[in-house]
Design an enzyme around this catalytic site. Structure first.
Site, short mmCIF file in Angstrom:
data_model
loop_
_atom_site.label_atom_id
_atom_site.label_comp_id
_atom_site.label_asym_id
_atom_site.label_seq_id
_atom_site.Cartn_x
_atom_site.Cartn_y
_atom_site.Cartn_z
N ARG A 155 48.01 29.17 27.35
CA ARG A 155 46.68 29.80 27.35
C ARG A 155 45.64 28.91 26.65
O ARG A 155 44.74 29.42 25.96
CB ARG A 155 46.71 31.18 26.65
CG ARG A 155 47.66 32.17 27.25
CD ARG A 155 47.31 32.58 28.67
NE ARG A 155 48.44 33.27 29.24
CZ ARG A 155 49.40 32.66 29.94
NH1 ARG A 155 49.31 31.37 30.25
NH2 ARG A 155 50.42 33.34 30.40
N SER A 222 45.30 41.52 27.21
CA SER A 222 46.11 41.41 25.98
C SER A 222 45.20 41.00 24.84
O SER A 222 44.58 39.94 24.89
CB SER A 222 47.20 40.36 26.16
OG SER A 222 48.00 40.71 27.25
N GLU A 324 44.00 37.12 20.84
CA GLU A 324 43.91 36.23 21.99
C GLU A 324 42.48 36.28 22.52
O GLU A 324 41.92 35.29 22.97
CB GLU A 324 44.90 36.67 23.08
CG GLU A 324 44.80 35.80 24.31
CD GLU A 324 45.97 35.96 25.27
OE1 GLU A 324 47.08 36.30 24.84
OE2 GLU A 324 45.73 35.75 26.47
C1 LIG Z 1 42.86 43.80 32.37
C2 LIG Z 1 43.00 42.34 32.03
C3 LIG Z 1 44.17 41.66 32.35
C4 LIG Z 1 44.34 40.30 32.04
N1 LIG Z 1 45.49 39.67 32.38
C5 LIG Z 1 45.65 38.35 32.11
C6 LIG Z 1 46.84 37.67 32.49
O1 LIG Z 1 47.76 38.24 33.07
N2 LIG Z 1 46.96 36.35 32.19
C7 LIG Z 1 45.95 35.66 31.54
O2 LIG Z 1 46.12 34.46 31.31
N3 LIG Z 1 44.81 36.29 31.19
C8 LIG Z 1 44.63 37.60 31.44
N4 LIG Z 1 43.49 38.25 31.06
C9 LIG Z 1 42.46 37.50 30.32
C10 LIG Z 1 41.35 36.94 31.22
O3 LIG Z 1 41.45 37.45 32.51
C11 LIG Z 1 41.42 35.41 31.30
O4 LIG Z 1 41.35 34.85 30.01
C12 LIG Z 1 40.28 34.84 32.18
O5 LIG Z 1 40.47 33.49 32.40
C13 LIG Z 1 38.92 35.05 31.56
O6 LIG Z 1 37.97 34.74 32.56
P1 LIG Z 1 36.44 35.04 32.34
O7 LIG Z 1 35.71 34.42 33.47
O8 LIG Z 1 36.24 36.48 32.14
O9 LIG Z 1 36.16 34.22 31.02
P2 LIG Z 1 35.39 34.70 29.72
O10 LIG Z 1 36.16 35.78 29.04
O11 LIG Z 1 33.97 34.95 30.03
O12 LIG Z 1 35.49 33.36 28.84
C14 LIG Z 1 36.72 32.93 28.32
C15 LIG Z 1 36.50 31.57 27.64
O13 LIG Z 1 36.21 30.59 28.64
C16 LIG Z 1 34.92 30.01 28.41
N5 LIG Z 1 34.34 29.80 29.74
C17 LIG Z 1 34.21 30.72 30.73
N6 LIG Z 1 33.73 30.13 31.85
C18 LIG Z 1 33.54 28.83 31.55
C19 LIG Z 1 33.04 27.71 32.26
N7 LIG Z 1 32.65 27.78 33.55
N8 LIG Z 1 32.96 26.52 31.63
C20 LIG Z 1 33.34 26.39 30.34
N9 LIG Z 1 33.82 27.42 29.60
C21 LIG Z 1 33.92 28.62 30.21
C22 LIG Z 1 34.17 30.99 27.54
O14 LIG Z 1 33.19 30.34 26.75
C23 LIG Z 1 35.31 31.54 26.68
O15 LIG Z 1 35.61 30.65 25.64
C24 LIG Z 1 43.29 39.60 31.39
C25 LIG Z 1 42.09 40.28 31.08
C26 LIG Z 1 41.95 41.63 31.41
C27 LIG Z 1 40.65 42.33 31.08
#
Ligand SMILES: Cc1cc2nc3c(=O)[nH]c(=O)nc-3n(C[C@H](O)[C@H](O)[C@H](O)COP(=O)(O)OP(=O)(O)OC[C@H]3O[C@@H](n4cnc5c(N)ncnc54)[C@H](O)[C@@H]3O)c2cc1C
Length: 328
Positions: A155, A222, A324
Site C-alpha cells: 500500500r 480499512s 491507513e
Molecule cells: C469501502 C472502501 C473499500 C476499500 N477497499 C480497498 C481495498 O480493497 N484495497 C485498497 O488498496 N484500498 C481500498 N480502499 C482505499 C481506497 O480505495 C484506495 O486507497 C484508493 O486508491 C484511494 O483512491 P482515491 O482516488 O479516493 O484517493 P484519495 O483518497 O483521494 O487519495 C489517496 C492518496 O493519494 C494521493 N493522490 C490521489 N490522487 C493523486 C494523483 N492523481 N496524483 C498524486 N497523488 C494523488 C492523495 O494526495 C492521497 O495521499 C477502500 C476504500 C473504501 C472507502
C-alpha cells in the site's frame, strides 16, 4: 480547468465530511497545469482520506473523465489519473484486456491506485503498472517513472513517501489479451471465475457483503493498517489468545529477525469494538477495521473514535495501531 474559492469538499471524500477548501482546482485532461504555492493537497475521490478541518490552501482534483488510450503495441493502456479505477477495470474487460479484474470495485481513481499500490483478492496495482507520468506542482517538472522507479511496496510507493508535490496525470498499464484467472485468494476457487466478467462479479459481490457501500454509508475502507510485529510479540499474543488468526513469518526486518503481520480487525473485534458507536461514527458490524459515518459526522469525531480504539488496543494487547487512512 475550473477553480472555485471557498468550496465544499463534501463531493470529494467518501466519508462524507463537510469541510471547505480555500481553493478547489479541478483539472481536465489536456489542461496546462500551473505551478502552485503551498499549501496544496491532491485529492482523488477522497476514499482514503479523512478531513478533520477546513483546508486553508488549494485542493487539486483531476476530473473523473474516462480517458483511455490503447498504445501501439496493443498491450498497454495509457489512462488519465482522474479516471475512476473501477470504470477502467470495466472498460478493460469489455475491450479484451485482462489483469485488472481482481481489483474490481476498489473505490478511488487511477492516479491514487498508483500512489497507494491498491490491492485486494491476490492482486496489486503494481502487478500491471508499466509507467507513471507526473507533474511536480511546485517546479512544473514532468517525469515518467518506470515500474521499478515507483518503488512499490505494501500500500505504498515513492509517491506516498514524497511530500506530495507530484501530481500523477497518467498511468500506463501492461495487460494481457488472454484471460488467466488469478485464484491466489483461496475463496475465489469456489466462486464463478470461468470468465473475467464472472470473477469481477464474484469479487464485487464478496466485497460489498463485508464493507459499507459508499453510497449508503460514508467510510474510508480499512481505517487501520495491519500491525507488523516481531516474533517475540507474536508468540506472546498467540499464547495469551490461542484463537488469534495464525500469521506466517514475513521477510526479515532490518535486524534480520522474522516479522509477523497481525489482523488489526481481529484485535479491534476482540477488544469489543465491532458494532459500537461513538458520536456519529461507528465500527462496521461486519468488519471491525472499518469506521463509518452514521450521518453528518465530523473529522474530529472520526479522530476521537480512532484514538479511543488505539488507546484500548495498546492497553489490552500492547500493540500500536496506525491509521491507513490519511488524516488531513
Ligand atoms: C469501502 C472502501 C473499500 C476499500 N477497499 C480497498 C481495498 O480493497 N484495497 C485498497 O488498496 N484500498 C481500498 N480502499 C482505499 C481506497 O480505495 C484506495 O486507497 C484508493 O486508491 C484511494 O483512491 P482515491 O482516488 O479516493 O484517493 P484519495 O483518497 O483521494 O487519495 C489517496 C492518496 O493519494 C494521493 N493522490 C490521489 N490522487 C493523486 C494523483 N492523481 N496524483 C498524486 N497523488 C494523488 C492523495 O494526495 C492521497 O495521499 C477502500 C476504500 C473504501 C472507502
Amino acid at each position: 480547468m475550473n477553480i472555485t474559492n471557498n468550496a465544499t469538499l463534501l463531493p470529494h471524500n467518501t466519508f462524507g465530511i463537510d469541510v471547505r477548501a480555500a481553493k478547489l482546482m479541478i483539472v481536465e485532461p489536456g489542461d496546462a497545469i500551473p505551478r502552485l504555492d503551498e499549501p496544496f493537497v491532491v485529492v482523488g475521490e477522497g476514499s482514503d482520506m479523512v478531513f478533520t478541518r477546513d483546508y486553508n490552501g488549494t485542493v487539486v482534483v483531476l476530473s473523473h473523465t474516462d480517458c483511455v488510450e490503447v498504445m501501439p503495441d496493443g498491450l498497454r493502456l495509457k489512462v488519465w489519473g482522474g479516471m475512476v479505477m473501477d470504470k477502467l477495470v470495466e472498460w478493460s474487460l469489455a475491450n479484451g484486456f485482462f489483469g485488472l479484474e481482481n481489483l474490481s470495485a476498489i473505490p478511488g481513481t487511477v492516479g491514487a491506485a498508483a500512489v497507494q499500490n491498491v490491492g485486494a483478492y491476490g492482486a496489486e496495482a503494481k502487478d500491471t503498472i508499466d509507467t507513471v507520468e507526473t507533474v511536480d506542482l511546485v517546479t512544473g517538472e514532468c517525469r515518467t517513472y518506470s515500474n521499478t522507479e515507483c518503488r512499490f511496496g505494501y500500500r505504498s510507493s515513492r509517491f506516498k513517501q514524497s511530500e506530495g508535490h507530484e501530481l500523477i496525470t497518467y498511468v500506463t498499464f501492461r495487460l494481457s489479451r488472454t484471460y488467466t484467472p488469478n485464484l491466489s485468494y483461496k475463496a475465489l476457487t469456489d466462486l464463478p471465475h470461468e470468465t473475467a466478467m464472472q470473477i469481477r462479479q464474484s469479487i464485487t459481490d464478496m466485497r460489498w457483503s463485508k464493507l459499507p457501500r459508499p453510497e449508503e454509508h460514508g467510510s474510508a475502507g480499512s481505517f487501520f493498517k495491519n500491525p507488523v510485529v516481531d516474533e517475540e510479540t507474536y508468540c506472546r499474543l498467540k499464547k495469551a489468545h490461542p484463537d488469534m488468526p495464525d500469521a506466517h513469518p514475513m521477510s526479515a526486518s532490518s535486524s534480520g529477525q522474522p516479522t509477523y503481520k497481525l489482523s488489526a480487525g481481529w484485535l479491534i473485534d476482540r477488544a469489543g469494538w465491532k458494532g459500537r458507536n461513538m458520536g456519529r461514527v461507528g465500527v462496521w458490524h461486519q468488519n471491525a477495521l472499518v469506521l463509518y459515518n452514521l450521518g453528518g459526522c465530523t473529522g474530529s469525531e472520526v479522530n476521537a473514535l480512532a484514538v479511543a480504539i488505539q488507546t484500548d488496543i495498546r492497553q489490552k494487547f500492547g500493540i500500536t495501531l496506525t491509521p491507513e487512512a490519511i488524516i488531513v
